[in-house]
Write an enzyme that holds these catalytic residues in place. Sequence first.
Site, PDB file in Angstrom:
ATOM      1  N   GLY A   1       0.736  -1.273  -0.008  1.00 35.51           N
ATOM      2  CA  GLY A   1      -0.049  -0.040  -0.094  1.00 35.51           C
ATOM      3  C   GLY A   1       0.664   1.438   0.233  1.00 35.51           C
ATOM      4  O   GLY A   1       0.556   2.160  -0.681  1.00 35.51           O
ATOM      5  N   THR A   2       1.799   1.493   0.754  1.00 36.95           N
ATOM      6  CA  THR A   2       2.768   2.540   0.999  1.00 36.95           C
ATOM      7  C   THR A   2       3.316   2.809  -0.485  1.00 36.95           C
ATOM      8  O   THR A   2       3.481   3.936  -1.006  1.00 36.95           O
ATOM      9  CB  THR A   2       3.735   2.335   1.825  1.00 36.95           C
TER      10      THR A   2
ATOM     11  N   GLN B   1      -8.185   0.056   3.349  1.00 35.29           N
ATOM     12  CA  GLN B   1      -8.857  -0.451   4.329  1.00 35.29           C
ATOM     13  C   GLN B   1     -10.322  -1.048   3.977  1.00 35.29           C
ATOM     14  O   GLN B   1     -10.993  -1.660   4.619  1.00 35.29           O
ATOM     15  CB  GLN B   1      -9.191   0.784   5.307  1.00 35.29           C
TER      16      GLN B   1
ATOM     17  N   ALA C   1      -2.005  -6.281   0.443  1.00 37.39           N
ATOM     18  CA  ALA C   1      -2.313  -7.754   0.673  1.00 37.39           C
ATOM     19  C   ALA C   1      -2.604  -8.069   2.084  1.00 37.39           C
ATOM     20  O   ALA C   1      -3.341  -8.672   2.404  1.00 37.39           O
ATOM     21  CB  ALA C   1      -1.378  -8.700   0.124  1.00 37.39           C
TER      22      ALA C   1
ATOM     23  N   CYS D   1       1.168   3.236  12.963  1.00 38.74           N
ATOM     24  CA  CYS D   1       2.422   4.083  12.457  1.00 38.74           C
ATOM     25  C   CYS D   1       2.535   5.122  13.624  1.00 38.74           C
ATOM     26  O   CYS D   1       3.789   5.436  13.629  1.00 38.74           O
ATOM     27  CB  CYS D   1       1.962   4.638  11.169  1.00 38.74           C
TER      28      CYS D   1
END
Length: 398
Positions: A80-81, A188, A209, A334
């Site tokens: 995702g990042t 999400q 994933a 985070c």
Amino acid sequence: MTDKRRADAGNVTYLDHAATTPVRPEVLEAMLPFFAQKFGNPSTLYSVGAAAKEAMNAARAQVAALVGARTQEIYFTSGGTESDNWAVKGAACALREKGRHIIASKIEHHAVLETCRCLEKQGFEVTWLDVDGDGLVSPDHVAAAIRDDPILITVIHANNEVGVVEPIPEIGRIAAQRGVQLHTDAVQSLGKIPVNVDELGCNLLPISAHKIYGPKGIGALYVRKGTRLNKFMHGGDQENRKRSGTSNVAGIVGLGKAAELARLELDDETKRLTALRDRLIDGISASIPDATLSGPRHNRLPNNVHFCFKGVEGEGIILRLDHAGICAASGSACTSATLEPSHVLLAMGRPHEVAHGSLRLTLGRSNTQADVDKVLEVLPKTIEQLRAISPLYATSDQ
Ligand SMILES: *Cc1c(COP(=O)(O)O)cnc(C)c1O
């Protein structure tokens, strides 16, 4: 976490599925042959490579089906990042001759937030969209922010902290009318509510994933045909020359399997999680005074429960719940190491001292009513004990 036993997730009530999820047995099983037996590089021509290539193509189709995309519009990334970084930087780079203006919500995930901040330092101008008390972005604000020729709009689909689901279809229509590319982070929402790229009207949509019971370190970016996007990784021209690097075949196969299962089970899982979520929200509201639900009551992810408790510190709650065998989060994973109040809660207008007492419980496949009942037994006592020793609560207006 000093107690070694607590590392064994088998004994704990895991309520942090927004941070990560365990790999499902079916997913692990699908991946295993691709480490040693079918180890070939999919970019090669002989049969060992071709087997890997075939598995990758199947996975691409599985991921495309989950979001209603065409197979050629799915690009595998490291997660995702990376997908967020690629989407925002890639669009900015591709369109920098056209303009320097980006529109972003104040409640983006850090992967988008920090990328936008980095672009600000490089001379791009970001309009940061406010949210209301529930965390909602107003489509009217988006329309009003399109004053010149912005190069990108980015609004998260469902927020990772408070679970609010944004009106992306409306924002997508505005973006399309004005000819502006739209990026929406659906990491999400995938697997919890329907995610369809045409209904959302987005150009770019990242996928991870490990949030849908697949492995960590693998993801994808949906790129609508015709979207202006520069390459991000330069090298051997994998992924249709857009994202270089030898493919993580086992990870890709795992993502594909996880995506397929998420699509097949979506309806049932949404209903099941919604019932558990509502039981948890109602139970906490009824048993704990001075508890405020963050985000809307219904327009939120079916697995997200987020409260702020007056006069207590989130860290204290998390540690006590951990002792009781419950894994939960305060703020997002985070930020929870930094003790900074969450940018999402601050954007929603929560005062610092309130934002500090936050608790996020995110449900998932393994959770049952027994887990909800366990939280409802442990949490009220926990908050009461913490408040009894809290100077903040004792001196506040009770
Ligand atoms: C987890 C998450 C990401 C980052 O995905 P990784 O695969 O962990 O890099 C991005 N956006 C949102 C909304 C997330 O929840």
